[in-house]
Design an enzyme around this catalytic site. Structure first.
Site, PDB file in Angstrom:
ATOM      1  N   TYR A   1       0.854  -1.191   0.000  1.00 10.10           N
ATOM      2  CA  TYR A   1       0.000   0.000   0.000  1.00 10.10           C
ATOM      3  C   TYR A   1       0.886   1.236   0.000  1.00 10.10           C
ATOM      4  CZ  TYR A   1      -4.983  -0.936   0.303  1.00 10.10           C
ATOM      5  OH  TYR A   1      -6.272  -1.246   0.001  1.00 10.10           O
TER       6      TYR A   1
ATOM      7  N   GLU B   1      -0.487   4.909  -0.496  1.00 13.13           N
ATOM      8  CA  GLU B   1      -1.235   6.143  -0.763  1.00 13.13           C
ATOM      9  C   GLU B   1      -0.319   7.369  -0.663  1.00 13.13           C
ATOM     10  OE1 GLU B   1      -2.557   3.677   1.018  1.00 13.13           O
ATOM     11  OE2 GLU B   1      -4.764   3.761   0.997  1.00 13.13           O
TER      12      GLU B   1
ATOM     13  N   ASP C   1      -7.076  12.683 -25.382  1.00 15.70           N
ATOM     14  CA  ASP C   1      -7.110  11.291 -24.925  1.00 15.70           C
ATOM     15  C   ASP C   1      -6.483  10.470 -26.041  1.00 15.70           C
ATOM     16  OD1 ASP C   1      -7.765   8.638 -24.517  1.00 15.70           O
ATOM     17  OD2 ASP C   1      -9.774   9.053 -23.751  1.00 15.70           O
TER      18      ASP C   1
ATOM     19  N   THR D   1      -4.094   5.361 -21.979  1.00 13.32           N
ATOM     20  CA  THR D   1      -3.963   4.052 -21.356  1.00 13.32           C
ATOM     21  C   THR D   1      -2.607   3.503 -21.769  1.00 13.32           C
ATOM     22  OG1 THR D   1      -5.137   3.085 -23.233  1.00 13.32           O
ATOM     23  CG2 THR D   1      -6.420   3.516 -21.249  1.00 13.32           C
TER      24      THR D   1
ATOM     25  N   LYS E   1      -2.697  -0.448 -24.838  1.00 11.76           N
ATOM     26  CA  LYS E   1      -3.126  -0.594 -26.237  1.00 11.76           C
ATOM     27  C   LYS E   1      -1.875  -0.576 -27.131  1.00 11.76           C
ATOM     28  CE  LYS E   1      -7.758   1.333 -25.452  1.00 11.76           C
ATOM     29  NZ  LYS E   1      -7.824   2.117 -24.213  1.00 11.76           N
TER      30      LYS E   1
ATOM     31  N   ARG F   1      -2.197  -3.099 -18.084  1.00  9.72           N
ATOM     32  CA  ARG F   1      -3.516  -2.439 -18.110  1.00  9.72           C
ATOM     33  C   ARG F   1      -3.526  -1.282 -17.122  1.00  9.72           C
ATOM     34  NH1 ARG F   1      -8.193  -3.781 -20.590  1.00  9.72           N
ATOM     35  NH2 ARG F   1      -6.849  -5.170 -21.762  1.00  9.72           N
TER      36      ARG F   1
HETATM   37  N1  DSN Z   1     -12.525  -0.389 -24.721  1.00  7.10           N
HETATM   38  C1  DSN Z   1     -11.623   0.511 -25.383  1.00  7.10           C
HETATM   39  C2  DSN Z   1     -11.555   0.245 -26.839  1.00  7.10           C
HETATM   40  O1  DSN Z   1     -11.727  -0.895 -27.213  1.00  7.10           O
HETATM   41  O2  DSN Z   1     -11.311   1.136 -27.627  1.00  7.10           O
HETATM   42  C3  DSN Z   1     -11.929   1.924 -25.097  1.00  7.10           C
HETATM   43  O3  DSN Z   1     -12.033   2.108 -23.724  1.00  7.10           O
END
Ligand code: DSN
Length: 413
Positions: free
Chosen positions: A52, A54, A197, A223, A226, A232
């Site tokens: 932990y 924080e 984004d 994110t 991807k 993740r």
């Molecule tokens: N679920 C993601 C996507 O597939 O683009 C977006 O959050």
């Protein structure tokens, strides 16, 4: 992976073995998915999950932080270098909480925001009425033109009319490069926060194949799982003047203890993305997407905007006598994973739309190149044409499997 210790839990062990086979024997074309490296998997599966912490490095609420402080600082420094960012917060659990933190930091409830409408390629957190974003803020959605291209004149007109406090750009089902400069100019003209984004394209930006908005946008979120090919999670980058507000919104505004194992995985992924070879990876993702797009067109498929500049292709199936849902099911049956998707000005419903969204990041990680894209397009064409012929689908599945076994599954040894 051997999952040696997991064998004691026979149900989860069996499911993980089955998922390993599914990933190994099929072609992954969901544009938001990828295969992390073994090093990222090790960090994300490490004992850091026990901790932990924080707070932020040097300012925590629990003891025992010497190692997690070092790891978080390394992750921050690497991300700053990768994106030329002034300030980085590496703690967001995932993309949606990161976007919530950006709004929480910079807006009051009821303020006006602008984002691309979901069924035109936007994201739920960019103002969908049933998401927290649509319920907490007044949303003025912008759209794509009938040809699928973003309507930047509409963005400008709506901004002048509604004077939003924040404009979000960056999309989940848009195949073209984004004119960041024009978004920045429109935001400036109404004194709005310019928020990018880049979750879908961050790896292409880090790999220097697409323009990076970070140096001149106020806030940028991505994110990390991807095109970045990491664990993740998400990060928020911003100008120094927003740093205190963003950090306070992430913790204690919206989150508790950071996921230190995932932060370590992010650090590893940033180091991988800083290697020169990552630029070759990003370039090949786009070459593959263009090759797949051309091959699909040669089979008579209509593509939204007629092509792609990125990792992503959106097929408009309206001329093919098949819906997006039927297409996704037929592809599942042959071991090709994709997702049904709305197209701009969708004539059907989101649960059974007219589009199919494809992407090349995962196949490219596996080492597939342009010749493979030709084969994939032919399999897609055959599978969709044979959607009611179980024997034919099974035969394609066997071909797909023997092809895939030539490309080792990254992260699995
Ligand atoms: N679920 C993601 C996507 O597939 O683009 C977006 O959050």
């Amino acid at each position: 992976m051997q999952f040696t210790s997991l064998q004691q839990d026979s149900e989860i062990y069996a499911a993980l073995q089955a998922e390993t086979s599914r990933q190994r024997e099929g072609i992954e074309l969901i544009p938001s998915e990828n295969y992390t490296s073994a090093a990222v998997l090790e960090a994300a599966g490490s004992i850091l999950t026990n901790k932990y912490s924080e707070g932020y490095p040097g300012k925590r609420y629990y003891g025992g932080q010497v190692n997690v402080d070092a790891i978080e600082n390394i992750a921050i420094e690497r991300a700053k270098k990768l994106f030329s960012a002034e300030h980085v917060n590496v703690q967001p659990y995932s993309g949606s909480p990161a976007n919530a933190a950006v709004y929480f930091a910079l807006l009051n409830y009821g303020d006006t925001i602008m984002g691309l409408k979901l069924d035109h390629g936007g994201h739920i957190t960019h103002g969908l009425p049933i998401s927290f974003s649509g319920r907490s803020y007044k949303v003025v959605p912008y759209t794509c033109k009938p040809d699928g291209w973003l309507d930047m004149d509409e963005v400008e007109r709506l901004a002048q009319e509604h004077k939003p406090k924040l404009i979000v750009a960056g999309f989940t089902a848009y195949p073209r490069a984004i004119d960041w400069q024009r978004f920045r100019a429109i935001a400036d003209s109404v004194n709005a926060v310019a928020f990018a984004d880049i979750s879908h394209t961050a790896g292409l930006i880090a790999g220097k194949q697409l323009e990076n908005p970070t140096p001149y946008f106020d806030v940028v979120m991505t994110t990390t799982h991807k095109t970045m090919r990491g664990p993740r999670g998400a990060i928020i980058m911003c100008k120094e003047k927003y740093a205190a507000a963003i950090d306070k919104a992430v913790f204690p505004g919206l989150q508790g203890g950071p996921h230190d194992h995932i932060i370590a995985g992010k650090a590893v992924c940033f180091a991988e993305a800083l290697q020169p070879d990552f630029q070759n990876y990003a370039r090949q993702i786009i070459l593959n997407a263009k090759a797949l797009a051309d091959a699909l067109k040669s089979h008579g498929f209509k593509l939204v905007t007629d092509g792609t500049d990125t990792h992503l292709i959106l097929i408009d199936l309206t001329n093919k006598n098949i819906t997006g849902k039927q297409a996704q099911t037929a592809l599942d049956a042959v071991g090709i994973t994709a997702n049904k998707n709305t197209i701009p000005h969708e004539p059907r419903s989101p649960m059974d739309p007219s589009g199919l969204r494809l992407g090349t990041p995962a196949a490219t990680t596996r080492g597939m190149k342009e010749a493979a894209m030709q084969k994939i397009a032919a399999w897609i064409n055959d599978a969709l044409a044979s959607k009611d012929d179980a024997a034919k689908l099974q035969a394609i599945k066997e071909e797909v499997k023997s092809f895939c076994l030539q490309f080792p599954l990254p992260g699995v040894h």
